[in-house]
Design a protein around this motif. Structure first.
Motif, PDB file in Angstrom:
ATOM      1  N   LEU A 135      21.824 -10.846 -45.298  1.00  0.00           N
ATOM      2  CA  LEU A 135      22.254 -11.374 -44.004  1.00  0.00           C
ATOM      3  C   LEU A 135      21.330 -12.510 -43.591  1.00  0.00           C
ATOM      4  O   LEU A 135      20.108 -12.382 -43.613  1.00  0.00           O
ATOM      5  CB  LEU A 135      22.203 -10.269 -42.938  1.00  0.00           C
ATOM      6  CG  LEU A 135      22.354 -10.729 -41.482  1.00  0.00           C
ATOM      7  CD1 LEU A 135      23.748 -11.292 -41.236  1.00  0.00           C
ATOM      8  CD2 LEU A 135      22.054  -9.590 -40.516  1.00  0.00           C
ATOM      9  N   VAL A 136      21.933 -13.640 -43.212  1.00  0.00           N
ATOM     10  CA  VAL A 136      21.193 -14.759 -42.634  1.00  0.00           C
ATOM     11  C   VAL A 136      21.421 -14.693 -41.133  1.00  0.00           C
ATOM     12  O   VAL A 136      22.561 -14.780 -40.668  1.00  0.00           O
ATOM     13  CB  VAL A 136      21.684 -16.109 -43.197  1.00  0.00           C
ATOM     14  CG1 VAL A 136      20.932 -17.266 -42.537  1.00  0.00           C
ATOM     15  CG2 VAL A 136      21.515 -16.158 -44.704  1.00  0.00           C
ATOM     16  N   ARG A 182      15.926 -15.545 -40.131  1.00  0.00           N
ATOM     17  CA  ARG A 182      15.339 -14.657 -41.125  1.00  0.00           C
ATOM     18  C   ARG A 182      16.440 -14.113 -42.037  1.00  0.00           C
ATOM     19  O   ARG A 182      17.637 -14.214 -41.728  1.00  0.00           O
ATOM     20  CB  ARG A 182      14.615 -13.486 -40.447  1.00  0.00           C
ATOM     21  CG  ARG A 182      13.322 -13.876 -39.746  1.00  0.00           C
ATOM     22  CD  ARG A 182      12.309 -14.387 -40.752  1.00  0.00           C
ATOM     23  NE  ARG A 182      11.045 -14.767 -40.151  1.00  0.00           N
ATOM     24  CZ  ARG A 182       9.966 -13.987 -40.096  1.00  0.00           C
ATOM     25  NH1 ARG A 182      10.012 -12.766 -40.603  1.00  0.00           N
ATOM     26  NH2 ARG A 182       8.856 -14.424 -39.551  1.00  0.00           N
ATOM     27  N   HIS A 183      16.025 -13.527 -43.173  1.00  0.00           N
ATOM     28  CA  HIS A 183      16.967 -12.961 -44.134  1.00  0.00           C
ATOM     29  C   HIS A 183      16.730 -11.454 -44.226  1.00  0.00           C
ATOM     30  O   HIS A 183      15.586 -11.009 -44.296  1.00  0.00           O
ATOM     31  CB  HIS A 183      16.774 -13.604 -45.509  1.00  0.00           C
ATOM     32  CG  HIS A 183      16.782 -15.097 -45.459  1.00  0.00           C
ATOM     33  ND1 HIS A 183      15.967 -15.886 -46.245  1.00  0.00           N
ATOM     34  CD2 HIS A 183      17.495 -15.963 -44.690  1.00  0.00           C
ATOM     35  CE1 HIS A 183      16.196 -17.153 -45.977  1.00  0.00           C
ATOM     36  NE2 HIS A 183      17.102 -17.224 -45.037  1.00  0.00           N
ATOM     37  N   PHE A 184      17.820 -10.684 -44.235  1.00  0.00           N
ATOM     38  CA  PHE A 184      17.714  -9.232 -44.265  1.00  0.00           C
ATOM     39  C   PHE A 184      18.642  -8.675 -45.347  1.00  0.00           C
ATOM     40  O   PHE A 184      19.837  -8.996 -45.370  1.00  0.00           O
ATOM     41  CB  PHE A 184      18.104  -8.623 -42.913  1.00  0.00           C
ATOM     42  CG  PHE A 184      17.320  -9.151 -41.751  1.00  0.00           C
ATOM     43  CD1 PHE A 184      16.089  -8.604 -41.428  1.00  0.00           C
ATOM     44  CD2 PHE A 184      17.806 -10.193 -40.967  1.00  0.00           C
ATOM     45  CE1 PHE A 184      15.357  -9.072 -40.341  1.00  0.00           C
ATOM     46  CE2 PHE A 184      17.088 -10.679 -39.889  1.00  0.00           C
ATOM     47  CZ  PHE A 184      15.860 -10.122 -39.581  1.00  0.00           C
ATOM     48  N   ARG A 185      18.092  -7.852 -46.218  1.00  0.00           N
ATOM     49  CA  ARG A 185      18.916  -7.170 -47.215  1.00  0.00           C
ATOM     50  C   ARG A 185      19.665  -6.010 -46.550  1.00  0.00           C
ATOM     51  O   ARG A 185      19.054  -5.195 -45.860  1.00  0.00           O
ATOM     52  CB  ARG A 185      18.056  -6.631 -48.360  1.00  0.00           C
ATOM     53  CG  ARG A 185      17.573  -7.695 -49.336  1.00  0.00           C
ATOM     54  CD  ARG A 185      16.803  -7.049 -50.475  1.00  0.00           C
ATOM     55  NE  ARG A 185      16.347  -8.048 -51.425  1.00  0.00           N
ATOM     56  CZ  ARG A 185      17.042  -8.437 -52.485  1.00  0.00           C
ATOM     57  NH1 ARG A 185      18.234  -7.889 -52.732  1.00  0.00           N
ATOM     58  NH2 ARG A 185      16.583  -9.345 -53.304  1.00  0.00           N
ATOM     59  N   PRO A 220      17.177 -22.145 -47.327  1.00  0.00           N
ATOM     60  CA  PRO A 220      16.068 -21.389 -46.738  1.00  0.00           C
ATOM     61  C   PRO A 220      14.723 -21.977 -47.124  1.00  0.00           C
ATOM     62  O   PRO A 220      14.576 -22.600 -48.177  1.00  0.00           O
ATOM     63  CB  PRO A 220      16.249 -19.985 -47.325  1.00  0.00           C
ATOM     64  CG  PRO A 220      16.991 -20.197 -48.602  1.00  0.00           C
ATOM     65  CD  PRO A 220      17.892 -21.379 -48.356  1.00  0.00           C
ATOM     66  N   LEU A 221      13.751 -21.779 -46.258  1.00  0.00           N
ATOM     67  CA  LEU A 221      12.397 -22.225 -46.540  1.00  0.00           C
ATOM     68  C   LEU A 221      11.828 -21.420 -47.702  1.00  0.00           C
ATOM     69  O   LEU A 221      11.868 -20.193 -47.704  1.00  0.00           O
ATOM     70  CB  LEU A 221      11.514 -22.044 -45.301  1.00  0.00           C
ATOM     71  CG  LEU A 221      10.037 -22.405 -45.458  1.00  0.00           C
ATOM     72  CD1 LEU A 221       9.895 -23.901 -45.693  1.00  0.00           C
ATOM     73  CD2 LEU A 221       9.252 -21.974 -44.218  1.00  0.00           C
ATOM     74  N   ALA A 261      21.172 -12.341 -34.197  1.00  0.00           N
ATOM     75  CA  ALA A 261      22.462 -13.028 -34.122  1.00  0.00           C
ATOM     76  C   ALA A 261      22.880 -13.359 -35.551  1.00  0.00           C
ATOM     77  O   ALA A 261      22.259 -14.209 -36.189  1.00  0.00           O
ATOM     78  CB  ALA A 261      22.335 -14.292 -33.289  1.00  0.00           C
ATOM     79  N   PRO A 262      23.890 -12.676 -36.087  1.00  0.00           N
ATOM     80  CA  PRO A 262      24.271 -12.890 -37.493  1.00  0.00           C
ATOM     81  C   PRO A 262      24.996 -14.209 -37.706  1.00  0.00           C
ATOM     82  O   PRO A 262      26.014 -14.476 -37.087  1.00  0.00           O
ATOM     83  CB  PRO A 262      25.193 -11.690 -37.782  1.00  0.00           C
ATOM     84  CG  PRO A 262      25.799 -11.364 -36.451  1.00  0.00           C
ATOM     85  CD  PRO A 262      24.731 -11.668 -35.427  1.00  0.00           C
TER      86      PRO A 262
END
Length: 315
Positions: free
Chosen positions: A190-191, A201-204, A231-232, A177-178
């Motif tokens: 993308l968070v 999570r984070h995605f390049r 972010p953690l 879910a963006p």
């Protein structure tokens, strides 16, 4: 900032937000809360319909808009440089919108301001490398994800991680879910809430393939705010390096993401890195050749030694 500019800025703040607290305005304009109270009173006496009271916050009466205002040269330059940035870094849809916005801004500027703005912009050039974006599907994905965020629809994609997970896998299929997009040092991130991991999570975007809009709706959590999201930080490994003083300036100019601290010593230029995995800094350290020495951890020194032996065998 003088009083006139501050009063105008207060009205603009009230137009942008539902409720504004006097304390927040005082912090923003670096003045006292009592001064803000006097400013609000002055605006009310001037006919600006402000609703609220000290201790609760202020808002503008619905339907009130500030008449069109003029731009100073620095303000116009800031706006036009902003359109240049968007044109270079965003997807094609926003690139066109940025061009349209630039035309509208230039059309309403007085000739004297426009001429001075043009003169200033001639002395400023915004260089952003988008070579990578043009050679990949990142811009295409940027537009798809942006639309999915606005429409609150889940997306699916194949993802390649830089490092293998606990099971030794680097490639996976994700459904997420963006929540938002963040530009980090020239790379879009993308968070999102990942269905597989059941957490944010984070995605390049550069590591995504086969991106699709699943059409499945999701609801953005009420408490989530991308501007306030932190972010953690799970970078717990410290790497200490010593560089020859002669290249200290080059190390500083590298702006390496993982640099935590830098300090000059008699025996060399000391740098502290904070990372998740040693592999994240291996190539960067090797790139400095004999000008860099790993102080700790010892395990990284061993890896560097092994890589140097492999290089020696190859040549």
């Amino acid at each position: 900032m003088n009083k006139t500019d501050r009063l105008l800025a207060i009205v603009l703040n009230l137009q942008r937000k539902d409720v504004v607290r006097a304390g927040d305005l005082a912090t923003q304009f670096e003045t006292s809360v009592r001064t803000i109270y006097r400013d609000i009173q002055a605006l009310c006496e001037a006919g600006v319909p402000i609703i609220g009271a000290p201790g609760t916050g202020y808002s503008l009466m619905k339907g009130y808009f500030l008449p069109p205002i003029s731009f100073t040269v620095p303000e116009a330059v800031s706006l036009l440089i902003g359109t240049d940035f968007i044109e270079q870094q965003f997807d094609d849809d926003y690139r066109v919108k940025a061009q349209d916005a630039r035309g509208k801004i230039e059309a309403i500027l007085p000739e004297s301001v426009l001429d001075e703005t043009f003169r200033v912009r001639k002395a400023i050039r915004l260089l952003i490398s988008d070579k990578h974006l043009n050679q990949s599907k990142e811009k295409e994905y940027l537009e798809k994800i942006r639309r999915a965020i606005l429409d609150e629809r889940k997306i699916g994609f194949h993802y390649s991680k830089r490092h293998a997970d606990s099971e030794g896998k680097r490639h996976s299929v994700r459904v997420a879910a963006p929540y938002g997009l963040v530009l980090v040092e020239g790379s879009w991130m993308l968070v999102a809430r990942c269905d597989l991991r059941q957490e944010i999570r984070h995605f390049r975007l550069s590591r995504m393939t086969e991106l699709i809009d699943l059409g499945e709706r999701f609801e953005l959590p009420i408490h989530f705010n991308l501007r306030e999201y932190t972010p953690l930080d799970n970078r717990h490994l410290l790497v200490r390096l010593r560089f020859n003083n002669e290249i200290a300036d080059k190390v500083k100019e590298s702006n390496f993401y993982y640099i935590e601290d830098m300090e000059e010593h008699q025996d060399g230029f000391h740098v502290v890195l904070r990372v998740r995995h040693l592999d994240e800094v291996l190539q960067w350290v090797l790139g400095w050749g004999s000008d860099a020495f790993v102080l700790e951890p010892k395990s990284l020194r061993n890896v560097i030694r092994e890589e140097a032996q492999k290089i020696l065998k190859r040549y």
